[in-house]
Design a protein around this motif. Structure first.
Motif, PDB file in Angstrom:
ATOM      1  N   CYS A  74       5.918  -1.434  -1.984  1.00 42.79           N
ATOM      2  CA  CYS A  74       6.223  -2.749  -2.565  1.00 42.79           C
ATOM      3  C   CYS A  74       4.972  -3.415  -3.133  1.00 42.79           C
ATOM      4  N   ASN A  75       3.872  -3.339  -2.417  1.00 47.03           N
ATOM      5  CA  ASN A  75       2.631  -3.971  -2.882  1.00 47.03           C
ATOM      6  C   ASN A  75       2.091  -3.301  -4.134  1.00 47.03           C
ATOM      7  N   ILE A  76       2.117  -1.994  -4.192  1.00 52.11           N
ATOM      8  CA  ILE A  76       1.613  -1.305  -5.386  1.00 52.11           C
ATOM      9  C   ILE A  76       2.561  -1.546  -6.560  1.00 52.11           C
ATOM     10  N   ALA A  77       3.860  -1.559  -6.304  1.00 48.29           N
ATOM     11  CA  ALA A  77       4.819  -1.841  -7.368  1.00 48.29           C
ATOM     12  C   ALA A  77       4.574  -3.246  -7.931  1.00 48.29           C
ATOM     13  N   ALA A  78       4.324  -4.203  -7.073  1.00 42.03           N
ATOM     14  CA  ALA A  78       4.050  -5.567  -7.516  1.00 42.03           C
ATOM     15  C   ALA A  78       2.791  -5.610  -8.382  1.00 42.03           C
ATOM     16  N   GLY A  79       1.771  -4.863  -7.979  1.00 44.31           N
ATOM     17  CA  GLY A  79       0.538  -4.800  -8.762  1.00 44.31           C
ATOM     18  C   GLY A  79       0.764  -4.158 -10.123  1.00 44.31           C
ATOM     19  N   LEU A  80       1.537  -3.095 -10.158  1.00 45.22           N
ATOM     20  CA  LEU A  80       1.826  -2.420 -11.422  1.00 45.22           C
ATOM     21  C   LEU A  80       2.611  -3.327 -12.364  1.00 45.22           C
TER      22      LEU A  80
END
Length: 121
Positions: A111-117
């Protein structure tokens, strides 16, 4: 595995920017893992399927990070590889000693990496 990577590459070229495709894939994996955690009935086929999807996704990210032609700085590529190794270790741990609480770190990472992307840091 090459077929998954090729399908991923074709899909990302045909439909949306790569970052958005990556974010959506991470969120899909997170949703699958969250579903397992929320409806925990013990290790079953759906748990193994969700872990396999997440592991394959991270294998693609790790492979892409290792390619010399990757345009990202070495530090970013190393971070992706390190996160990927952690994901692989957590996956093996979950398979060896199933516990729904262990899924939290995998869900949070995705979820955190998806949000960053997606630019939602």
């Amino acid at each position: 595995m090459p077929n998954a990577a090729q399908a991923y590459a074709r899909t990302s070229q045909a439909t949306a920017p790569p970052r958005e495709i990556e974010a959506q894939a991470l969120l899909k994996a997170a949703r699958q893992l969250q579903e397992i955690q929320t409806n925990w009935t013990g290790p079953d086929k759906s748990m193994h399927k969700a872990l396999l999807f997440n592991r394959r996704l991270w294998s693609i990210f790790m492979s892409a990070a290792a390619v010399d032609e990757n345009p990202h700085p070495v530090e970013v590529r190393q971070n992706i590889a390190n996160i990927g190794l952690f994901v692989m270790q957590q996956t093996v741990d979950m398979q060896m000693s199933p516990d729904p609480a262990k899924l939290k770190s995998l869900i949070d990472i995705n979820c955190n990496i998806a949000a960053g992307l997606a630019g939602r840091t």
